[in-house]
Each structure stands twice: as C-alpha cells, then as structure tokens.
Design a protein around this motif. Sequence first.
Motif, PDB file in Angstrom:
ATOM      1  N   LEU A   1       0.808  -1.211   0.000  1.00  0.00           N
ATOM      2  CA  LEU A   1       0.000   0.000   0.000  1.00  0.00           C
ATOM      3  C   LEU A   1       0.848   1.271   0.000  1.00  0.00           C
ATOM      4  CD1 LEU A   1      -2.829  -1.003   2.519  1.00  0.00           C
ATOM      5  CD2 LEU A   1      -2.985  -0.838   0.030  1.00  0.00           C
ATOM      6  N   MET A   2       2.075   1.160   0.463  1.00  0.00           N
ATOM      7  CA  MET A   2       2.947   2.341   0.510  1.00  0.00           C
ATOM      8  C   MET A   2       4.112   2.209  -0.472  1.00  0.00           C
ATOM      9  SD  MET A   2       4.789   1.793   4.214  1.00  0.00           S
ATOM     10  CE  MET A   2       5.841   3.213   3.942  1.00  0.00           C
ATOM     11  N   MET A   3       3.873   1.499  -1.567  1.00  0.00           N
ATOM     12  CA  MET A   3       4.926   1.291  -2.546  1.00  0.00           C
ATOM     13  C   MET A   3       5.402   2.604  -3.160  1.00  0.00           C
ATOM     14  SD  MET A   3       6.896  -0.928  -3.701  1.00  0.00           S
ATOM     15  CE  MET A   3       6.056  -2.373  -3.027  1.00  0.00           C
ATOM     16  N   THR A   4       4.486   3.573  -3.306  1.00  0.00           N
ATOM     17  CA  THR A   4       4.887   4.873  -3.845  1.00  0.00           C
ATOM     18  C   THR A   4       5.913   5.538  -2.938  1.00  0.00           C
ATOM     19  OG1 THR A   4       2.716   5.169  -4.871  1.00  0.00           O
ATOM     20  CG2 THR A   4       4.071   7.135  -4.585  1.00  0.00           C
ATOM     21  N   GLY A   5       5.672   5.482  -1.624  1.00  0.00           N
ATOM     22  CA  GLY A   5       6.627   6.055  -0.678  1.00  0.00           C
ATOM     23  C   GLY A   5       7.953   5.324  -0.681  1.00  0.00           C
ATOM     24  N   ILE A   6       7.908   4.006  -0.805  1.00  0.00           N
ATOM     25  CA  ILE A   6       9.140   3.220  -0.841  1.00  0.00           C
ATOM     26  C   ILE A   6       9.954   3.571  -2.085  1.00  0.00           C
ATOM     27  CG2 ILE A   6      10.034   0.870  -1.111  1.00  0.00           C
ATOM     28  CD1 ILE A   6       7.719  -0.086   0.642  1.00  0.00           C
TER      29      ILE A   6
ATOM     30  N   ILE B   1      12.222   7.413 -15.849  1.00  0.00           N
ATOM     31  CA  ILE B   1      11.364   6.238 -15.665  1.00  0.00           C
ATOM     32  C   ILE B   1      10.405   6.434 -14.497  1.00  0.00           C
ATOM     33  CG2 ILE B   1      11.344   3.786 -15.065  1.00  0.00           C
ATOM     34  CD1 ILE B   1      13.987   3.513 -16.577  1.00  0.00           C
ATOM     35  N   PHE B   2      10.917   6.979 -13.390  1.00  0.00           N
ATOM     36  CA  PHE B   2      10.130   7.068 -12.156  1.00  0.00           C
ATOM     37  C   PHE B   2       9.652   8.486 -11.843  1.00  0.00           C
ATOM     38  CE2 PHE B   2      12.932   3.375 -11.569  1.00  0.00           C
ATOM     39  CZ  PHE B   2      11.990   2.394 -11.273  1.00  0.00           C
ATOM     40  N   GLN B   3       9.583   9.339 -12.832  1.00  0.00           N
ATOM     41  CA  GLN B   3       9.201  10.724 -12.591  1.00  0.00           C
ATOM     42  C   GLN B   3       7.810  10.827 -11.965  1.00  0.00           C
ATOM     43  OE1 GLN B   3       9.019  13.089 -16.125  1.00  0.00           O
ATOM     44  NE2 GLN B   3       8.552  14.999 -15.046  1.00  0.00           N
ATOM     45  N   ARG B   4       6.858  10.084 -12.500  1.00  0.00           N
ATOM     46  CA  ARG B   4       5.496  10.154 -11.971  1.00  0.00           C
ATOM     47  C   ARG B   4       5.427   9.637 -10.542  1.00  0.00           C
ATOM     48  NH1 ARG B   4       1.575   8.113 -16.974  1.00  0.00           N
ATOM     49  NH2 ARG B   4       2.091   9.823 -18.429  1.00  0.00           N
ATOM     50  N   GLN B   5       6.139   8.542 -10.261  1.00  0.00           N
ATOM     51  CA  GLN B   5       6.121   8.001  -8.911  1.00  0.00           C
ATOM     52  C   GLN B   5       6.756   8.964  -7.913  1.00  0.00           C
ATOM     53  OE1 GLN B   5       6.827   6.380 -11.623  1.00  0.00           O
ATOM     54  NE2 GLN B   5       5.971   4.307 -11.606  1.00  0.00           N
ATOM     55  N   ILE B   6       7.828   9.646  -8.331  1.00  0.00           N
ATOM     56  CA  ILE B   6       8.481  10.596  -7.435  1.00  0.00           C
ATOM     57  C   ILE B   6       7.554  11.768  -7.138  1.00  0.00           C
ATOM     58  CG2 ILE B   6      10.402  12.214  -7.214  1.00  0.00           C
ATOM     59  CD1 ILE B   6      12.059  10.324  -8.952  1.00  0.00           C
ATOM     60  N   THR B   7       6.933  12.314  -8.175  1.00  0.00           N
ATOM     61  CA  THR B   7       6.019  13.442  -7.981  1.00  0.00           C
ATOM     62  C   THR B   7       4.827  13.039  -7.127  1.00  0.00           C
ATOM     63  OG1 THR B   7       6.650  14.285 -10.171  1.00  0.00           O
ATOM     64  CG2 THR B   7       4.664  15.181  -9.162  1.00  0.00           C
ATOM     65  N   LYS B   8       4.264  11.872  -7.417  1.00  0.00           N
ATOM     66  CA  LYS B   8       3.133  11.385  -6.634  1.00  0.00           C
ATOM     67  C   LYS B   8       3.536  11.118  -5.193  1.00  0.00           C
ATOM     68  CE  LYS B   8      -0.331   7.671  -6.575  1.00  0.00           C
ATOM     69  NZ  LYS B   8      -0.763   6.408  -7.222  1.00  0.00           N
TER      70      LYS B   8
END
Length: 278
Positions: A190-195, A262-269
Amino acid sequence: MKLGRILMKTVIRVPLIIWALAVLYPIIWMFLGAFKSNGEIFASPWSLPKVFNFHNFVSAWTDFNIGTSFLNSIFVTVLGTILSLCFALPTSYAIERLQFRGSKVLFNLYLSAMMIPMVLGWIPLFFLLLKFHMIDNLWALSLIYAVTQIPFSVFILTSFLGTIPKQLEESAAIDGLSPYGILFRIVTPLMMTGIITVSIMNAVNFWNEYFMAMIFLQTDEHHTLGVAMDLMNQQAQYTNAWGALFAGLSIAIIPIIIVYAIFQRQITKGMTEGAVKG
C-alpha cells in the motif's frame, strides 16, 4: 479577463523557461563536447561536433578506469539503498503503529539526527573502520551510506504510513497475521509509492556522494565515480584529455537521467502524497 490570465501565465512561465535553459545548457554543452576531439573543443567550443565520435567514451571507460568506478558506484548505490530500506521500513512501522513507550522520543531522535552534519562523524568513522580492517571496502561504504540515510527514510516512510487506514491492519490481525506479516503483506504494497520515492532519493544521494568515498576508499580499483571523476579532472589538466573528461561526466550523469525519466510520476506522486499525514 483572458488577457490578464495570459499575462499571469507569461509572468510565471518566462522565469521558469529561463531557469530551465540555464540548467540544461551546460549539460547539453557537456554532452556535445564528449563527441568532439580536443581540437574541436578549443577551436569551436559552442558548435556541434563535425562527426559524432565515440572514441572519448572508450578512452574514459578504459584508459581512465571509469568502467570499474561505474560498477563500484552501482554496487554501493544498490546495496546502500536496499540496506537503508531494510533498516528504515520496520523502524518506521514500529514507531508509527506499535506506539510503544518511548516511540515519540525515538522518532524525535531520528529527526534530530537529520540536523547533525555528517562531516562530524567522518573522523570517528575512519578510525572505527581502521580498527575493524574495513578501510577501502565497498561493503563497509555501502553500510555507512545506508545508516546515514535511516533518519531521512524513517521520516518519509512514517508520513506515508500515517495515510494508510489502521482498519486494514486490524482486520489482518484478527485473521491471525503476525506484525511482520502485516508489515510485508499488507502495509508494504500500500505504501509502494513512498518506498519508491525514498529509494530513488537515497540512490541519487549515494550515486553523487564524494567525500566519504574519498576518505574511506584508497585504491583505484575501489574508487566510485565521484572520486574517479575528480582524479580524471586533475589528469585532464596535464594530458589535455578534455573530450574524455566530458565523456566520463556524461557516463556519470546518464543513469540518473534515465532513473528520473522512468520514475518521474512516482516521485512526484510520492512527494505530494507524503506531504499530508493522515
């Protein structure tokens, strides 16, 4: 009304565009210089290369040992990121969810540790590693990297944990799941974005780190990219290998650009989600 909106957008965007150009121009100039010969660099430093030649990249990779340093940087970055996450994730869960006696004090200690300049620990760390015969050891440097980033990782991960409903964990506990099972099977997905956010920020920090690598690594075969590029810069002044230097700098910066793309969206989110603690 429309004219006012257009003017407002222009006022906001123009400085941003100017700033973006100021940041991108030296990087583009560096990439172009990596494909030029030394004669082209001095004769026409601002022009495009006549022929895109990869000789400078080969020279930097082999003659200046950038290849070995590149692999060393990958090793310490990946291992340090994994270790830091392994240390910080259970710690964050224990502080945020278990609420044991002294958990708030422990969390404040981690926050306080973020304020302590790392330079104060370099000399004690050096003698500690010297005592345990761990100087010039990539494994030891990876461990140091991981430990230094635990306070930051705990701070970010606890913020993400606060956004996860406790009812999910209570239901899992009723079903007989252990605290470790709840952490790794319920909370972690559930907290994969934070990880991902923490891992990337730590990885970028480890990849670009210079001073500890310079202090704790003493042989050429163990140097990371930061140290190798500094030595290469010193050699380029006497060997006139500016094209190879630009190529080495390009090799050092390309992985960071790829990871961010690659991870721009995940970092911003991740940065926006972690900013609000539930």
